[in-house]
Scaffold this active site. Structure first.
Site, mmCIF file in Angstrom:
data_model
loop_
_atom_site.group_PDB
_atom_site.id
_atom_site.type_symbol
_atom_site.label_atom_id
_atom_site.label_comp_id
_atom_site.label_asym_id
_atom_site.label_seq_id
_atom_site.Cartn_x
_atom_site.Cartn_y
_atom_site.Cartn_z
ATOM 1 N N GLN A 180 0.829 -1.217 0.000
ATOM 2 C CA GLN A 180 0.000 0.000 0.000
ATOM 3 C C GLN A 180 0.862 1.267 0.000
ATOM 4 O OE1 GLN A 180 -3.596 1.535 2.677
ATOM 5 N NE2 GLN A 180 -1.685 1.731 3.794
ATOM 6 N N SER A 192 6.121 2.013 13.794
ATOM 7 C CA SER A 192 4.664 1.871 13.914
ATOM 8 C C SER A 192 4.167 2.251 15.308
ATOM 9 C CB SER A 192 4.318 0.410 13.645
ATOM 10 O OG SER A 192 3.024 0.110 14.095
ATOM 11 N N GLU A 242 2.199 0.530 16.794
ATOM 12 C CA GLU A 242 2.142 -0.734 17.535
ATOM 13 C C GLU A 242 3.291 -0.839 18.532
ATOM 14 O OE1 GLU A 242 0.018 -3.696 17.533
ATOM 15 O OE2 GLU A 242 -1.250 -2.068 16.861
ATOM 16 N N TYR A 259 4.906 -8.612 16.075
ATOM 17 C CA TYR A 259 5.065 -7.521 15.101
ATOM 18 C C TYR A 259 5.567 -6.258 15.810
ATOM 19 C CZ TYR A 259 3.895 -3.629 12.025
ATOM 20 O OH TYR A 259 3.962 -2.478 11.271
ATOM 21 N N ARG A 313 -7.308 -11.056 19.380
ATOM 22 C CA ARG A 313 -5.867 -11.329 19.440
ATOM 23 C C ARG A 313 -5.474 -11.772 20.850
ATOM 24 N NH1 ARG A 313 -4.186 -6.305 15.426
ATOM 25 N NH2 ARG A 313 -5.297 -7.273 13.696
HETATM 26 P P1 NAP Z 1 1.817 -3.829 3.083
HETATM 27 O O1 NAP Z 1 0.771 -3.290 2.161
HETATM 28 O O2 NAP Z 1 1.551 -5.101 3.828
HETATM 29 O O3 NAP Z 1 3.138 -4.015 2.193
HETATM 30 C C1 NAP Z 1 4.237 -4.735 2.690
HETATM 31 C C2 NAP Z 1 5.309 -4.778 1.624
HETATM 32 O O4 NAP Z 1 6.417 -5.516 2.151
HETATM 33 C C3 NAP Z 1 4.882 -5.485 0.317
HETATM 34 O O5 NAP Z 1 5.468 -4.815 -0.767
HETATM 35 C C4 NAP Z 1 5.491 -6.868 0.475
HETATM 36 O O6 NAP Z 1 5.804 -7.491 -0.744
HETATM 37 C C5 NAP Z 1 6.783 -6.504 1.202
HETATM 38 N N1 NAP Z 1 7.355 -7.672 1.877
HETATM 39 C C6 NAP Z 1 6.793 -8.382 2.879
HETATM 40 N N2 NAP Z 1 7.613 -9.386 3.230
HETATM 41 C C7 NAP Z 1 8.691 -9.296 2.418
HETATM 42 C C8 NAP Z 1 9.880 -10.062 2.287
HETATM 43 N N3 NAP Z 1 10.122 -11.116 3.045
HETATM 44 N N4 NAP Z 1 10.781 -9.688 1.348
HETATM 45 C C9 NAP Z 1 10.551 -8.627 0.556
HETATM 46 N N5 NAP Z 1 9.442 -7.861 0.643
HETATM 47 C C10 NAP Z 1 8.532 -8.213 1.565
HETATM 48 O O7 NAP Z 1 2.226 -2.748 4.161
HETATM 49 P P2 NAP Z 1 1.984 -1.156 4.178
HETATM 50 O O8 NAP Z 1 0.683 -0.897 4.832
HETATM 51 O O9 NAP Z 1 2.278 -0.601 2.862
HETATM 52 O O10 NAP Z 1 3.094 -0.711 5.230
HETATM 53 C C11 NAP Z 1 4.409 -0.363 4.806
HETATM 54 C C12 NAP Z 1 5.349 -0.419 6.009
HETATM 55 O O11 NAP Z 1 4.882 0.480 7.010
HETATM 56 C C13 NAP Z 1 5.441 -1.777 6.690
HETATM 57 O O12 NAP Z 1 6.766 -1.912 7.167
HETATM 58 C C14 NAP Z 1 4.470 -1.670 7.859
HETATM 59 O O13 NAP Z 1 4.855 -2.553 8.882
HETATM 60 C C15 NAP Z 1 4.667 -0.218 8.232
HETATM 61 N N6 NAP Z 1 3.524 0.451 8.857
HETATM 62 C C16 NAP Z 1 2.307 0.436 8.259
HETATM 63 C C17 NAP Z 1 1.266 1.128 8.847
HETATM 64 C C18 NAP Z 1 -0.104 1.173 8.214
HETATM 65 O O14 NAP Z 1 -1.058 1.538 8.904
HETATM 66 N N7 NAP Z 1 -0.229 0.879 6.932
HETATM 67 C C19 NAP Z 1 1.474 1.832 10.043
HETATM 68 C C20 NAP Z 1 2.739 1.833 10.611
HETATM 69 C C21 NAP Z 1 3.771 1.145 10.001
HETATM 70 P P3 NAP Z 1 4.768 -8.495 -1.475
HETATM 71 O O15 NAP Z 1 3.825 -7.597 -2.236
HETATM 72 O O16 NAP Z 1 5.655 -9.293 -2.357
HETATM 73 O O17 NAP Z 1 4.088 -9.282 -0.412
HETATM 74 O O1 F7E Z 2 -6.539 -4.036 13.266
HETATM 75 C C1 F7E Z 2 -9.362 -4.940 15.439
HETATM 76 C C2 F7E Z 2 -7.983 -5.481 15.795
HETATM 77 O O2 F7E Z 2 -5.405 -5.445 11.572
HETATM 78 C C3 F7E Z 2 -7.051 -2.862 13.837
HETATM 79 C C4 F7E Z 2 -0.944 -2.477 10.485
HETATM 80 O O3 F7E Z 2 -0.862 -1.642 9.355
HETATM 81 O O4 F7E Z 2 -1.597 -0.641 11.874
HETATM 82 C C5 F7E Z 2 -1.985 -1.925 11.439
HETATM 83 O O5 F7E Z 2 -2.110 -2.815 12.546
HETATM 84 C C6 F7E Z 2 -7.898 -3.191 15.050
HETATM 85 C C7 F7E Z 2 -7.238 -4.171 16.027
HETATM 86 O O6 F7E Z 2 -4.516 -3.130 12.124
HETATM 87 C C8 F7E Z 2 -10.921 -7.450 13.349
HETATM 88 O O7 F7E Z 2 -8.052 -6.327 16.939
HETATM 89 C C9 F7E Z 2 -11.448 -6.291 15.097
HETATM 90 O O8 F7E Z 2 -7.461 -3.731 17.335
HETATM 91 O O9 F7E Z 2 -6.564 -3.321 10.840
HETATM 92 P P1 F7E Z 2 -5.770 -4.040 11.859
HETATM 93 P P2 F7E Z 2 -3.475 -3.031 13.330
HETATM 94 O O10 F7E Z 2 -3.368 -4.297 14.063
HETATM 95 O O11 F7E Z 2 -3.816 -1.806 14.104
HETATM 96 C C10 F7E Z 2 -0.344 -0.600 12.574
HETATM 97 C C11 F7E Z 2 -0.066 0.840 12.936
HETATM 98 C C12 F7E Z 2 0.747 -1.273 11.841
HETATM 99 O O12 F7E Z 2 1.903 -0.886 11.951
HETATM 100 C C13 F7E Z 2 0.418 -2.548 11.163
HETATM 101 O O13 F7E Z 2 1.379 -2.849 10.154
HETATM 102 O O14 F7E Z 2 -9.091 -3.839 14.601
HETATM 103 N N1 F7E Z 2 -10.200 -5.928 14.737
HETATM 104 N N2 F7E Z 2 -11.899 -7.241 14.278
HETATM 105 C C14 F7E Z 2 -9.843 -6.608 13.646
HETATM 106 N N3 F7E Z 2 -8.718 -6.568 12.892
HETATM 107 C C15 F7E Z 2 -8.658 -7.383 11.815
HETATM 108 N N4 F7E Z 2 -7.558 -7.330 11.033
HETATM 109 N N5 F7E Z 2 -9.682 -8.241 11.503
HETATM 110 C C16 F7E Z 2 -10.830 -8.305 12.227
HETATM 111 O O15 F7E Z 2 -11.754 -9.074 11.931
#
Ligand code: NAP
Ligand code: F7E
Length: 337
Positions: free
Chosen positions: A13, A128, A130, A152, A281
Site C-alpha cells: 500500500q 509503527s 504498535e 510484530y 488477538r
Molecule cells: P503492506 O501493504 O503489507 O506491504 C508490505 C510490503 O512488504 C509489500 O510490498 C510486500 O511485498 C513486502 N514484503 C513483505 N515481506 C517481504 C519479504 N520477506 N521480502 C521482501 N518484501 C517483503 O504494508 P503497508 O501498509 O504498505 O506498510 C508499509 C510499512 O509500514 C510496513 O513496514 C508496515 O509494517 C509499516 N507500517 C504500516 C502502517 C499502516 O497503517 N499501513 C502503520 C505503521 C507502520 P509483497 O507484495 O511481495 O508481499
Molecule cells: O486491526 C481490530 C484489531 O489489523 C485494527 C498495520 O498496518 O496498523 C496496522 O495494525 C484493530 C485491532 O490493524 C478485526 O483487533 C477487530 O485492534 O486493521 P488491523 P493493526 O493491528 O492496528 C499498525 C499501525 C501497523 O503498523 C500494522 O502494520 O481492529 N479488529 N476485528 C480486527 N482486525 C482485523 N484485522 N480483523 C478483524 O476481523
C-alpha cells in the site's frame, strides 16, 4: 540531476503511493521486490501496474544479505525507504519467527549494506504505533515509552532501535517514522478497515449477508496513506535526522468505522456485523491516538483527509470493484481474513 530513491515494499500500500509521490517530484524510483513477485506480475503488481514503465524493479530477498548487498552495490541511491515487512499483526502471532526474521534481520541487512557501500544514502525506517502497545500515556508522542504487545510490535521496536543506533554510532542519516494506522483503497484485505469496506460492498451487491469481526471496541487513529507517504519524504529532506510521530490526532472505534461504512450505502451495521472470537488477538492494543505536533511544526506536515472522507473513499472504491467483479473483472490481490 534527479535524485535516485530505493523503495523496499514498493508493491505494498505505502510503497505504491510513495512511488507515485516521488515520481511526481521528479525522482528516479527503484523498487526491491521478491523474485516470486517478478514471476507473477499480474497478481503481485496490482498496486503498481500503472507505474511499471516508470520504475525500475530489482529482485532481492530481505532474508538474504548477499542479495541486498548486491543490489546496493549496483546503484548509487540517494534515499532509501525501507517499507518491506510482514505487516499484519494477527499473522505475527501465528508465525512470530518469520515476522521477526523478515522485520528485524531485513532492516539490519539494509542498514549494514548501506553503511558498507553507501553511507551517505538517507534511510527511512517504517516504525509503527504498535510499538506503543499497552500505552503509558495518551496521546502518544516521540517521547512515549514503548510497550509492544505482539511479535510484530516487538520486531518494529527492534528495527526502530537499530535505525537509531546506526544514526548515533555511524553518523548516518537514518530516521524512524512512528506512523499510526493509515489506510486507503489500496489497503490489504486482511486489515480491519478494508475487510469492512469490501464486505459492505459485497453485502450491498447481494454477494454476502454478514461481516464477522473481533474486538469492535478497539480504538485506532486512522489516516489516509496518501497523506502519510508525504511525511516519509519530508523526514528525509531535513537538515538533521530525527524520529517523528505521524498521526491524525483523532481516535475512533472499529464499531464507529462499521457504522460509517454501512451508512455510506444506506445500511445499519447492527443488522450485519457478528462478533467472532476467532478474530480476537492473544494480546490487544486497546487504544491508540497520536500527537503529531512535532511533524506539524518541524516538517510542516498536515493531513488532508478527514475520517469520514477516508471511509467514504474506501467504500466507494470497493463498490466499484465489486460491481465490476460481477461483470467479470479479475479478483483483486488478497482474500479477506
Ligand atoms: P503492506 O501493504 O503489507 O506491504 C508490505 C510490503 O512488504 C509489500 O510490498 C510486500 O511485498 C513486502 N514484503 C513483505 N515481506 C517481504 C519479504 N520477506 N521480502 C521482501 N518484501 C517483503 O504494508 P503497508 O501498509 O504498505 O506498510 C508499509 C510499512 O509500514 C510496513 O513496514 C508496515 O509494517 C509499516 N507500517 C504500516 C502502517 C499502516 O497503517 N499501513 C502503520 C505503521 C507502520 P509483497 O507484495 O511481495 O508481499
Ligand atoms: O486491526 C481490530 C484489531 O489489523 C485494527 C498495520 O498496518 O496498523 C496496522 O495494525 C484493530 C485491532 O490493524 C478485526 O483487533 C477487530 O485492534 O486493521 P488491523 P493493526 O493491528 O492496528 C499498525 C499501525 C501497523 O503498523 C500494522 O502494520 O481492529 N479488529 N476485528 C480486527 N482486525 C482485523 N484485522 N480483523 C478483524 O476481523
Amino acid at each position: 540531476m534527479a535524485k535516485r530513491a530505493l523503495i523496499t515494499g514498493i508493491t505494498g500500500q505505502d510503497g505504491s503511493y510513495l512511488a507515485e509521490h516521488l515520481l511526481a517530484l521528479g525522482y528516479e524510483v527503484h523498487g526491491l521486490v521478491r523474485r516470486v513477485a517478478l514471476e507473477d506480475p499480474e497478481r503481485r503488481f496490482t498496486r503498481i501496474a500503472h507505474l511499471l514503465d516508470r520504475v525500475q524493479l530489482h529482485p532481492a530477498s530481505l532474508e538474504s544479505y548477499p542479495s541486498i548487498f548486491n543490489l546496493i552495490s549496483r546503484q548509487e541511491f540517494d534515499e532509501c525507504y525501507h517499507l518491506a515487512a510482514q505487516s499484519f499483526v494477527a499473522e505475527s502471532f501465528a508465525d512470530g519467527f518469520s515476522t521477526m526474521n523478515t522485520n528485524i534481520n531485513g532492516t539490519h541487512y539494509m542498514l549494514a549494506a548501506l553503511r558498507d557501500l553507501r553511507p551517505a544514502c538517507r534511510f527511512y525506517f517504517a516504525g509503527s504505533s504498535e510499538m506503543f502497545g499497552k500505552v503509558r500515556e495518551t496521546p502518544q508522542s516521540e517521547t512515549t515509552p514503548f510497550h509492544p504487545r505482539s511479535p510484530y510490535g516487538i520486531s518494529k521496536v527492534a528495527g526502530f532501535e537499530l535505525t537509531r543506533n546506526y544514526r548515533e554510532a555511524y553518523g548516518m542519516f537514518c530516521v524512524g517514522g512512528i506512523l499510526f494506522n493509515h489506510e486507503g483503497p489500496r489497503r490489504g484485505f486482511e486489515f480491519v478497515t478494508r475487510k469492512i469496506t469490501s464486505t459492505v460492498a459485497r453485502i450491498k451487491a447481494g454477494l454476502s449477508t454478514e461481516l464477522r469481526l473481533g474486538n469492535l471496541d478497539a480504538r485506532r487513529d486512522w489516516g489516509h496513506a496518501k497523506d502519510y507517504v508525504r511525511a516519509m519524504h519530508l523526514m528525509l529532506q531535513q537538515d538533521v535526522p530525527d524520529d517523528f510521530v505521524v498521526a491524525s490526532g483523532e481516535s475512533h472505534t472499529v464499531r464507529e468505522f462499521c457504522e460509517l461504512a454501512f451508512s455510506e450505502v444506506g445500511l445499519d451495521y447492527r443488522d450485519y456485523v457478528r462478533v467472532d472470537e476467532r478474530f480476537y488477538r492473544p494480546a490487544e492494543v486497546e487504544s491508540l491516538v497520536g500527537d503529531a505536533t512535532k511533524a506539524r511544526t518541524v516538517l510542516g506536515w498536515k493531513p488532508t483527509y478527514t475520517f469520514p472522507e477516508l471511509v467514504s473513499e474506501m467504500v466507494q472504491n470497493d463498490l466499484r470493484i465489486t460491481l465490476g467483479q460481477t461483470e467479470g473483472l479479475p479478483e483483486t490481490v488478497r482474500g479477506a481474513r
